[in-house]
Write a protein that holds these residues in place. Sequence first.
Motif, mmCIF file in Angstrom:
data_model
loop_
_atom_site.group_PDB
_atom_site.id
_atom_site.type_symbol
_atom_site.label_atom_id
_atom_site.label_comp_id
_atom_site.label_asym_id
_atom_site.label_seq_id
_atom_site.Cartn_x
_atom_site.Cartn_y
_atom_site.Cartn_z
ATOM 1 N N HIS A 267 93.160 -47.667 92.283
ATOM 2 C CA HIS A 267 93.954 -48.693 92.961
ATOM 3 C C HIS A 267 94.365 -49.775 91.964
ATOM 4 C CE1 HIS A 267 92.151 -46.955 96.607
ATOM 5 N NE2 HIS A 267 90.988 -47.082 95.978
ATOM 6 N N VAL A 268 95.594 -50.247 92.125
ATOM 7 C CA VAL A 268 96.055 -51.448 91.421
ATOM 8 C C VAL A 268 96.527 -52.427 92.481
ATOM 9 C CG1 VAL A 268 97.671 -52.427 89.759
ATOM 10 C CG2 VAL A 268 96.753 -50.132 89.392
ATOM 11 N N VAL A 269 96.036 -53.649 92.403
ATOM 12 C CA VAL A 269 96.339 -54.656 93.420
ATOM 13 C C VAL A 269 97.189 -55.764 92.812
ATOM 14 C CG1 VAL A 269 95.375 -56.343 95.035
ATOM 15 C CG2 VAL A 269 94.205 -54.163 94.657
ATOM 16 N N ALA A 270 98.230 -56.154 93.548
ATOM 17 C CA ALA A 270 99.003 -57.355 93.220
ATOM 18 C C ALA A 270 98.783 -58.367 94.337
ATOM 19 C CB ALA A 270 100.482 -57.022 93.077
ATOM 20 N N TRP A 271 98.493 -59.588 93.959
ATOM 21 C CA TRP A 271 98.237 -60.664 94.932
ATOM 22 C C TRP A 271 99.391 -61.652 94.835
ATOM 23 C CZ3 TRP A 271 93.280 -60.741 97.440
ATOM 24 C CH2 TRP A 271 93.129 -61.765 98.378
ATOM 25 N N LEU A 272 100.148 -61.791 95.916
ATOM 26 C CA LEU A 272 101.341 -62.639 95.904
ATOM 27 C C LEU A 272 101.139 -63.842 96.812
ATOM 28 C CD1 LEU A 272 104.176 -59.942 96.164
ATOM 29 C CD2 LEU A 272 102.971 -60.772 94.131
ATOM 30 N N GLN A 273 101.238 -65.028 96.230
ATOM 31 C CA GLN A 273 101.211 -66.264 97.005
ATOM 32 C C GLN A 273 102.654 -66.608 97.386
ATOM 33 O OE1 GLN A 273 99.259 -69.130 94.486
ATOM 34 N NE2 GLN A 273 97.235 -68.234 94.790
ATOM 35 N N ASP A 348 114.985 -69.446 98.925
ATOM 36 C CA ASP A 348 114.109 -70.383 99.627
ATOM 37 C C ASP A 348 112.646 -69.966 99.572
ATOM 38 O OD1 ASP A 348 114.342 -68.152 101.175
ATOM 39 O OD2 ASP A 348 114.576 -69.210 103.086
ATOM 40 N N ILE A 349 112.289 -69.022 98.692
ATOM 41 C CA ILE A 349 110.917 -68.549 98.571
ATOM 42 C C ILE A 349 110.483 -68.625 97.112
ATOM 43 C CG2 ILE A 349 109.403 -66.516 98.743
ATOM 44 C CD1 ILE A 349 110.844 -65.629 101.151
ATOM 45 N N VAL A 350 109.259 -69.085 96.891
ATOM 46 C CA VAL A 350 108.638 -69.059 95.565
ATOM 47 C C VAL A 350 107.446 -68.105 95.643
ATOM 48 C CG1 VAL A 350 107.428 -70.375 93.790
ATOM 49 C CG2 VAL A 350 109.356 -71.405 95.002
ATOM 50 N N ILE A 351 107.393 -67.131 94.746
ATOM 51 C CA ILE A 351 106.310 -66.151 94.702
ATOM 52 C C ILE A 351 105.518 -66.361 93.412
ATOM 53 C CG2 ILE A 351 105.677 -63.728 94.706
ATOM 54 C CD1 ILE A 351 107.006 -64.494 97.265
ATOM 55 N N THR A 352 104.239 -66.648 93.540
ATOM 56 C CA THR A 352 103.339 -66.704 92.390
ATOM 57 C C THR A 352 102.384 -65.525 92.523
ATOM 58 O OG1 THR A 352 103.473 -69.121 92.364
ATOM 59 C CG2 THR A 352 101.685 -68.108 91.108
ATOM 60 N N ARG A 373 93.730 -61.845 92.470
ATOM 61 C CA ARG A 373 93.662 -63.149 93.142
ATOM 62 C C ARG A 373 93.355 -64.262 92.146
ATOM 63 N NH1 ARG A 373 90.273 -64.460 98.696
ATOM 64 N NH2 ARG A 373 91.281 -66.463 99.132
ATOM 65 N N VAL A 374 92.406 -64.016 91.257
ATOM 66 C CA VAL A 374 92.073 -65.023 90.251
ATOM 67 C C VAL A 374 93.280 -65.288 89.351
ATOM 68 C CG1 VAL A 374 90.675 -65.455 88.198
ATOM 69 C CG2 VAL A 374 89.594 -64.620 90.276
ATOM 70 N N ALA A 375 94.002 -64.217 88.971
ATOM 71 C CA ALA A 375 95.183 -64.401 88.122
ATOM 72 C C ALA A 375 96.254 -65.220 88.832
ATOM 73 C CB ALA A 375 95.743 -63.038 87.716
ATOM 74 N N ALA A 376 96.492 -64.937 90.131
ATOM 75 C CA ALA A 376 97.488 -65.705 90.892
ATOM 76 C C ALA A 376 97.048 -67.154 91.057
ATOM 77 C CB ALA A 376 97.714 -65.053 92.256
ATOM 78 N N ASP A 377 95.779 -67.356 91.390
ATOM 79 C CA ASP A 377 95.266 -68.723 91.556
ATOM 80 C C ASP A 377 95.324 -69.495 90.245
ATOM 81 O OD1 ASP A 377 94.766 -68.308 94.209
ATOM 82 O OD2 ASP A 377 92.655 -67.819 93.945
ATOM 83 N N SER A 378 95.002 -68.818 89.149
ATOM 84 C CA SER A 378 95.052 -69.464 87.842
ATOM 85 C C SER A 378 96.478 -69.870 87.488
ATOM 86 C CB SER A 378 94.493 -68.522 86.779
ATOM 87 O OG SER A 378 94.613 -69.083 85.493
ATOM 88 N N ALA A 379 97.437 -68.973 87.759
ATOM 89 C CA ALA A 379 98.841 -69.303 87.479
ATOM 90 C C ALA A 379 99.282 -70.517 88.279
ATOM 91 C CB ALA A 379 99.729 -68.100 87.801
ATOM 92 N N GLY A 386 105.745 -69.238 90.460
ATOM 93 C CA GLY A 386 106.887 -68.350 90.307
ATOM 94 C C GLY A 386 106.676 -67.251 89.281
ATOM 95 N N ALA A 387 105.499 -67.238 88.618
ATOM 96 C CA ALA A 387 105.237 -66.225 87.597
ATOM 97 C C ALA A 387 104.399 -65.087 88.163
ATOM 98 C CB ALA A 387 104.510 -66.855 86.408
#
Length: 494
Positions: A267-273, A348-352, A373-379, A386-387
């Motif tokens: 599995h590879v997971v992407a976490w999008l805020q 009108d959307i920002v994705i981190t 999740r840690v990578a998204a939260d850190s960004a 937006g990264a």
Amino acid sequence: MPQTTRATVSELLRHHLRFGLTLLAGPDTDTPIQHVAAADTLAALDRVPTESLIVILGSEPISSYEIDVAIRQAAARDAAGLVFAAVRELPITATRLAERARLPVLGLDDGRDGAELLLDIDRFVRGGASDALARAAAAIRAAQQAAELEGPDAVRSLLDVVSEALGCRLVLDETRPTDQADPGAVVVGRHLVARLVPDLDDDATRVALPAIAALVSRLRQRELNRRFAPALTRAGLIVQLVLCDRAQLPQLVEQAFQLDFPVEQAHVVAWLQVEDAETSSLVRARQVLEEAELSALQVLHARPGAWHVARLGGDLIIVRTGPAGAELHRQVRTEVGRLIDVLTDRGDIVITGGLGTPQTGPDGLRQSAAEARVAADSAHATGRRGALVEADATGLRRILADLYSSPLSRNLLSEMLAPLDALGAARSRVGLTTLSAYLDAQCSPTRAAEVLHLHPNAVAYRLRWITEALGADLTDPDTRFALQMACRVRLLNG
């Protein structure tokens, strides 16, 4: 009775689905039709009013001579047009006569009844607004009945019966309408997914279009619910796998097999805020998240491989499952990047986002999700909104992600910092950053002051109330190590 609409042969031909008329010869004229008259014999043509549309009734074949005579008599009466209910093709002499007299000669499609046509055209000519309302009502009734149908062709069937009732063709354009007020907008949830486009713009269509679009929206929602129901069920399972205590894993793994979710694969997971770029309204944030989830389902389920989309709080969890290998990670990075482009193109959307590393089995799914999740939260915490940030395959972040993936570890680390949290958000933040900088600087107030851009005395003052609040002995190595890990996890999590 005064005429309230401008009925012409050209208009009748444009409403082909309603009237079933085809131009056999003569011009496609815009001359107004003042009357509609029927004739069952050639002698009856002499008695019709001038400027009439004449319908030759009867189902028996008509000879070429009779057709020629009918065209001459209709032209002599200045007829607006001549309809043959039983003629599908004109002889060459009749075609030349019609062209010279500039008389539109029309044929009726197979299966159409001449008497019904006569009444329908008469309503069209005389009815005006009432005719438009009657057609709109008939179209809406037909759409309501068709909307009760099940199956993948339900939308097409609805559009067919509505098109017949309106007398014009309705087409479903999958291009998302740019104007939410578009009367033909097809909306799923609050997401604009398509629009209905008529090939004829008249009063009846304008009245009926919003109601028909609403019914098509309901059918599309039902279709998507049926299509994505298994995916949404697996999404709930994924959320449980990510959040549960490890003791619950065996039971959840059994559920995964029952739902045909190959949890034993890689599995590879992407976490999008997902954030609304325009407002901070909670209602708007929920709407944006729902729209992003629907777009992710539609975009990713069209891509090769097994994709899963889950929603947790205000975030989306994207899981790609398949055979282990570097290709799996590359595919997720590429497809999630494209998905982010699709979502952010609307403006009108920002994705981190954060991207985990490929991991195998249920523990691997949890590990990859924690890394993402840690990578998204850190960004987000370091100002990189937006990264799309990738978790490093080795090193501190992975260790912290492993700690963060365990509910027990999270609870223990949170308990250590709870006395600071009790001081309020602002004071807790100051205490956290100061303590982290001090511990990272190997307990040197001078080096910590340089990082924090403070005077060393200010750092010393802060450390006094921080240690007093925590009740911690910073001379103890184990205490320092535990607090440093707690600060790192908290700061990486924003």
